[in-house]
Each structure stands twice: as C-alpha cells, then as structure tokens.
Write an enzyme that holds these catalytic residues in place. Structure first.
Site, PDB file in Angstrom:
ATOM      1  N   ASN A  23      32.504   9.908  19.791  1.00 56.48           N
ATOM      2  CA  ASN A  23      33.238   9.246  20.880  1.00 56.48           C
ATOM      3  C   ASN A  23      34.542   8.586  20.443  1.00 56.48           C
ATOM      4  O   ASN A  23      35.124   7.796  21.185  1.00 56.48           O
ATOM      5  CB  ASN A  23      32.332   8.229  21.590  1.00 56.48           C
ATOM      6  N   ASP A  29      27.806   8.418  15.094  1.00 56.34           N
ATOM      7  CA  ASP A  29      26.815   8.036  16.107  1.00 56.34           C
ATOM      8  C   ASP A  29      25.751   9.121  16.288  1.00 56.34           C
ATOM      9  O   ASP A  29      25.828  10.195  15.674  1.00 56.34           O
ATOM     10  CB  ASP A  29      27.528   7.727  17.435  1.00 56.34           C
ATOM     11  N   ASP A 194      12.020   1.024   3.456  1.00 59.47           N
ATOM     12  CA  ASP A 194      12.982   0.224   2.710  1.00 59.47           C
ATOM     13  C   ASP A 194      12.281  -0.794   1.797  1.00 59.47           C
ATOM     14  O   ASP A 194      11.290  -1.411   2.207  1.00 59.47           O
ATOM     15  CB  ASP A 194      13.862  -0.516   3.724  1.00 59.47           C
ATOM     16  N   GLU A 259      10.635   3.524  -0.736  1.00 58.03           N
ATOM     17  CA  GLU A 259      11.652   3.087  -1.693  1.00 58.03           C
ATOM     18  C   GLU A 259      10.974   2.044  -2.576  1.00 58.03           C
ATOM     19  O   GLU A 259      10.748   0.898  -2.158  1.00 58.03           O
ATOM     20  CB  GLU A 259      12.869   2.464  -0.998  1.00 58.03           C
TER      21      GLU A 259
HETATM   22  C1  GLC Z   1      17.474  -0.913   0.366  1.00 59.77           C
HETATM   23  C2  GLC Z   1      18.537  -0.123   1.065  1.00 59.77           C
HETATM   24  C3  GLC Z   1      19.827  -0.865   0.960  1.00 59.77           C
HETATM   25  C4  GLC Z   1      19.671  -2.201   1.641  1.00 59.77           C
HETATM   26  C5  GLC Z   1      18.504  -2.987   1.057  1.00 59.77           C
HETATM   27  C6  GLC Z   1      18.108  -4.151   1.923  1.00 59.77           C
HETATM   28  O1  GLC Z   1      17.667  -0.960  -0.999  1.00 59.77           O
HETATM   29  O2  GLC Z   1      18.600   1.174   0.536  1.00 59.77           O
HETATM   30  O3  GLC Z   1      20.903  -0.149   1.504  1.00 59.77           O
HETATM   31  O4  GLC Z   1      20.854  -2.942   1.499  1.00 59.77           O
HETATM   32  O5  GLC Z   1      17.354  -2.189   0.914  1.00 59.77           O
HETATM   33  O6  GLC Z   1      17.522  -3.720   3.113  1.00 59.77           O
END
Ligand code: GLC
Length: 535
Positions: A23, A29, A194, A259
C-alpha cells in the site's frame, strides 16, 4: 517410514516489515506477503514463518505485543491474516506465526492492570518483587525495573518495556494456551517460540553465580560476568514444552519451533522425552558461528546426529532477523554461498532460510545513533569495532533491510518516498528479477536444490551417513531411505578435487560443469554435487 510433515518440511522466514509493501506506506504488510506467495512456492519452500505482526507499540518491532489476537494496522487487518492463512493453504503450503509467550509489551492491558496496584486481579500475572536480586537481563544490565505506580520491581528478561509473564500463575498459562488455541483454530500450522528458554525463572529467586564470561555465546548464553544459572533453561521450562505440545496436539500435527540456547544436551531437552513429546523442533544457534571448512561441518553434523537421532530432527539455520547475514561470513563469495545452501538443504534436518538469503542479500551497516532497533542505544558508549571484533550484531536494522525484488526504485519493495529502513544500494545487482534470469545465480541454485529436496524422499527424510576417506577439504554424506540413496559431496577447498564413483548420475552440481570421466567425478573449487546411483 512415517515421518511427520513437521520433520520433513522446509521453512522460509519472512520479516513482514521488510518483505513487500502493498500500500505504499514504506512498510511491508500482509497483503504484500500474499502477493509474493507464488515466489516462495516456486522457490520450493513449504512453510513460511512470519515474525510478529500483532498489535504492538513496535518498540522492538513487534516482539513487544500489546494484543495477541489483533493485527497491527500497518500490517493489515484480521481479514488479511485469515486471507493469508487461506492463500498459503491453497498453494499446499503451511504457515507458522511467531508466538512471544515470555513477555508482553508494557502497553498490554494485562500489564497495565498488573502494575496498577499490589492487589488487583492480575497482580500476580507478571514477576514482581520488593527488591531486585542480582539477575541480569539477556541484553545486559539488571532486568529489574521499578514501577512507581505499584512501588515494586518487575522482571524483564529482554528489554525494560517487555515485562515477563508469570507462568507459575495458572491463569497466565490458561490465557496463553487460549491464545495458541485461537490461532490454531484459525488454521495456523504452528509457532516459532520466542526466547522460550527463559519462560521460567528460579522459583526462589536465587542470585546467579559470578562468571568470567563477558559476552554471551551461542552454546552458552551466560555473559556480562554472570552465569545465567537461575534465569535460563529451568527444569519447569522443559515440562512446559510438553504441556504446550499437548495443547497443539488437540489440533493435529503442528510445528513448535523453539528459540532456545545452550549446549546440545540442553536444547535437546526441549524436545521432550525419548518419545519426542516436547517442542518437536529447536534452533541450534551454534551453527550460526560456523567455520567454512569441511572439518567444521563434519564434526558439527556428527555431533548433531548424536544428539538428535530419530525420532528427533535437527534444524539447520545460518541467519535470522537478529544475526548477521550468512554471506558476510563467506566474504561475499557466491560460490561459497551456493555450497552452504547445498549443505543446508540436503543435510538431515529442517532447513530454515531467512528472506533474502536465497539471493545473497548483504548486511547494510548503519550508525547506532539513528537505529530503530533499541539494542544499539543501550550500547552507544561502546565503539562499534568492539562488537565487530566479537562478531556480534548489535544494530539489527542492518540485517532487516527491505527485500530486493528488482533494480527499480526501492528495489521494487515499495512505491513510498521513504521506506522504513533504507534499501541497500547493491539492489541493482543483487535482486530477484536479475538473478532469476541468470542460469547459475544463487537464486536459481537454491531453487534447483529445493526441487531435488522436494522430489527425493531420501533427501527430505532419509538417514544420514558421513562418508570417510575423501580428498582433503571435501565433505560427503549419503542420505538413504529404504532402497533409495543420494550422495552429496561438497568441496570446501578452492582447488579441484576428484571423487571416485561409478554408476551414478549427477542430479545437480553447483558449478554446473559436472563431468563423469570413467569412475572419476570432478569438483571445482567450492563446488558441490548431488549424485544418485543409476538404477
Ligand atoms: C528474540 C527475537 C528478537 C527479539 C527478542 C525479544 O530473540 O528473535 O528479535 O528482540 O526475542 O522478544
């Protein structure tokens, strides 16, 4: 063999702010992603993982969520999200959202209520203490922050505006599991989780011990002179992984990609017991610090195979939105980038590729002072060369620049006058349109290897055997599923190597000059090849 789809899939990571702007406001987006789905489909990836696009003050570009079931207006609407899920599925692909369970934004209603007094209904939804202990945040400095309103300190594992939720409170767990169910119910195929390794903190708030370690490393996240003994990888977090798996199982086979950080034995625990009843997939960030040698990868693969044997499946990742782009470590050498892609896409594991890696996008160095990323502002007094020497990416803006689609204005990413981050000037050479026309480009190489991965079940789900007695600098492995075998050889040296092999056909060679002379196969410098015994 009955390999679950989550173990034989391939993942392409999209940073939504930088992928495609539909957009013209300078920000990528959801409609932009929809418009580019055919590109990813053609490239051959099955699953897309999208970094967060939920309501957020964007203090950490979306990793600070103020409402988990609402879409940030710059990315679109709920209808756009539902359309995206649908369009992905129509192409036979899968979609994974980014679930930031550990913390919310300080702007989240839960936190506003929790911080308003010591006795409100959500008073115990976050981690509050009268006095801080010695715990440091993952980004350095105390992670305790004072709330004048409540007269207490709250704990943030990451940045001060990202308060950690208290998973020892069953109401919090329920609220988050309901969020997970909400999106799974809408058809989402799973989540990337995360900073899942900090989800629980020590119940007794014991001080962390002293350590000589200055900077956190991939296999040991302790740093800033402290061993993160009581703030990371707590036993309750491994149990929580199993509970979350049980919630997802209500909806069938879904991706949970953690992660996490720590050595391989630790990260393996997030996958659950021997029956693989935990997350299913975890990142192993050690490999982001790879050395580009056959010896390094031989040893890495060996260790990974030891720690993640069937029914487990490793994940191979070489870059993401927080770290340097992989080509940086390869001295911008495209031959090396092709070889790395060959390894990533043919080794036993789920490959996870960050947008732009398939065309060799590079980092764009930018001053700390004007960074949008909050991290560099924390370290502005320390000269940049210190971080460069340590190989650390402090200003993550540098790896998040807009996708380079063509050589037009803004690399074809946006029609805006100003894009949210600058576009790299090398987009004139490094872009999708140009590389799709060059037969031997990195883009076409990735696409060709993906085609083989998608058509050869042995590459997707077969076992892996490292080959011995190879010429110096050559790494080789066999992928085998029942009676089907595929052999992969990678020459990590810059000079020619010969491999003895009879009765094979070449499925693919990165230098595209494969020759079979009698029983010898020639590999050029930094060349790699996929062979299949002729039937
Ligand atoms: C993880 C994400 C990163 C973020 C952090 C806090 O490491 O990959 O981008 O800033 O967590 O949420």
């Amino acid at each position: 063999m009955n390999t679950p789809w989550v173990h034989k899939t391939s993942i392409y990571q999209i940073y939504p702010r930088s992928f495609y702007d539909s957009n013209g406001d300078g920000i990528g987006d959801l409609q932009g992603i929809i418009q580019k789905l055919d590109y990813i489909h053609k490239l051959g990836f099955e699953t897309i993982w999208i970094s967060p696009f939920f309501s957020s003050p964007q203090a950490d570009t979306g990793y600070d969520i103020s409402n988990y079931t609402d879409i940030a207006p710059e990315y679109g609407t709920m209808n756009d999200a539902l359309q995206l899920i649908d369009e992905v599925h129509q192409r036979g692909m899968k979609i994974v959202f980014d679930m930031v369970m550990n913390h919310t934004s300080i702007e989240h209603e839960w936190f506003k209520e929790s911080s308003s007094s010591k006795d409100n209904p959500k008073a115990d939804w976050y981690i509050w203490r009268d006095k801080p202990n010695n715990w440091q945040s993952m980004t350095g400095g105390s992670g305790w922050h004072y709330s004048t309103e409540r007269g207490q300190y709250f704990w943030s594992s990451f940045l001060p505006f990202q308060p950690d939720l208290n998973y020892r409170n069953p109401e919090v767990k329920k609220a988050m599991f309901d969020t997970v169910r909400f999106w799974l119910g809408k058809g989402v195929d799973g989540f990337r989780l995360d900073i899942f390794n900090v989800i629980y903190k020590d119940v007794e708030f014991r001080d962390n011990p002293f350590s000589f370690k200055l900077a956190p490393t991939e296999d040991d996240p302790s740093g800033f002179f402290q061993e993160a003994k009581y703030t990371l990888n707590q036993p309750e977090s491994f149990e929580f992984a199993k509970e979350l798996r049980a919630v997802c199982n209500e909806f069938g086979d879904r991706i949970l990609l953690g992660e996490v950080s720590g050595n391989k034995s630790i990260i393996r625990r997030f996958l659950g017991d021997e029956t693989n009843n935990g997350l299913g997939l975890v990142f192993d960030f050690e490999m982001l610090g790879f050395q580009f040698t056959a010896g390094y990868f031989h040893e890495l693969i060996q260790r990974i195979e030891t720690h993640f044997p069937e029914p487990f499946m490793p994940v191979y990742v070489f870059s993401n939105h927080d770290r340097r782009r992989s080509i940086h470590k390869l001295g911008n050498d495209l031959r090396k980038a092709k070889l790395l892609a060959l390894l990533q896409l043919t080794v036993r594991g789920v490959p996870c590729m960050y947008y732009g890696e398939e065309i060799g996008m590079t980092n764009l160095p930018q001053p700390f002072a004007t960074a949008l990323d909050p991290i560099p502002h924390k370290f502005k007094l320390i000269p940049r060369f210190v971080f460069d020497a340590l190989g650390m990416t402090i200003n993550r803006d540098e790896v998040r620049t807009p996708m380079q689609w063509n050589s037009d204005k803004n690399a074809g990413f946006s029609s805006a006058e100003k894009t949210w981050l600058p576009v790299h000037e090398n987009h004139k050479e490094i872009n999708v349109e140009r590389e799709s026309l060059q037969e031997n480009s990195l883009l076409n190489t990735v696409q060709a290897i993906m085609k083989i991965r998608n058509s050869e079940a042995a590459v997707r789900e077969g076992s892996l055997r490292l080959l011995k007695n190879l010429p110096e600098g050559v790494l080789g492995y066999e992928r085998k599923l029942e009676n089907e075998s595929v052999f992969i050889y990678l020459n990590f040296s810059d000079t020619k190597r010969e491999i003895q092999f009879t009765g094979v056909k070449i499925l693919f060679q990165t230098a595209r000059s494969g020759e079979i002379n009698g029983g010898d196969i020639q590999l050029g410098g930094f060349d790699g090849i996929i062979l299949k015994p002729s039937a």
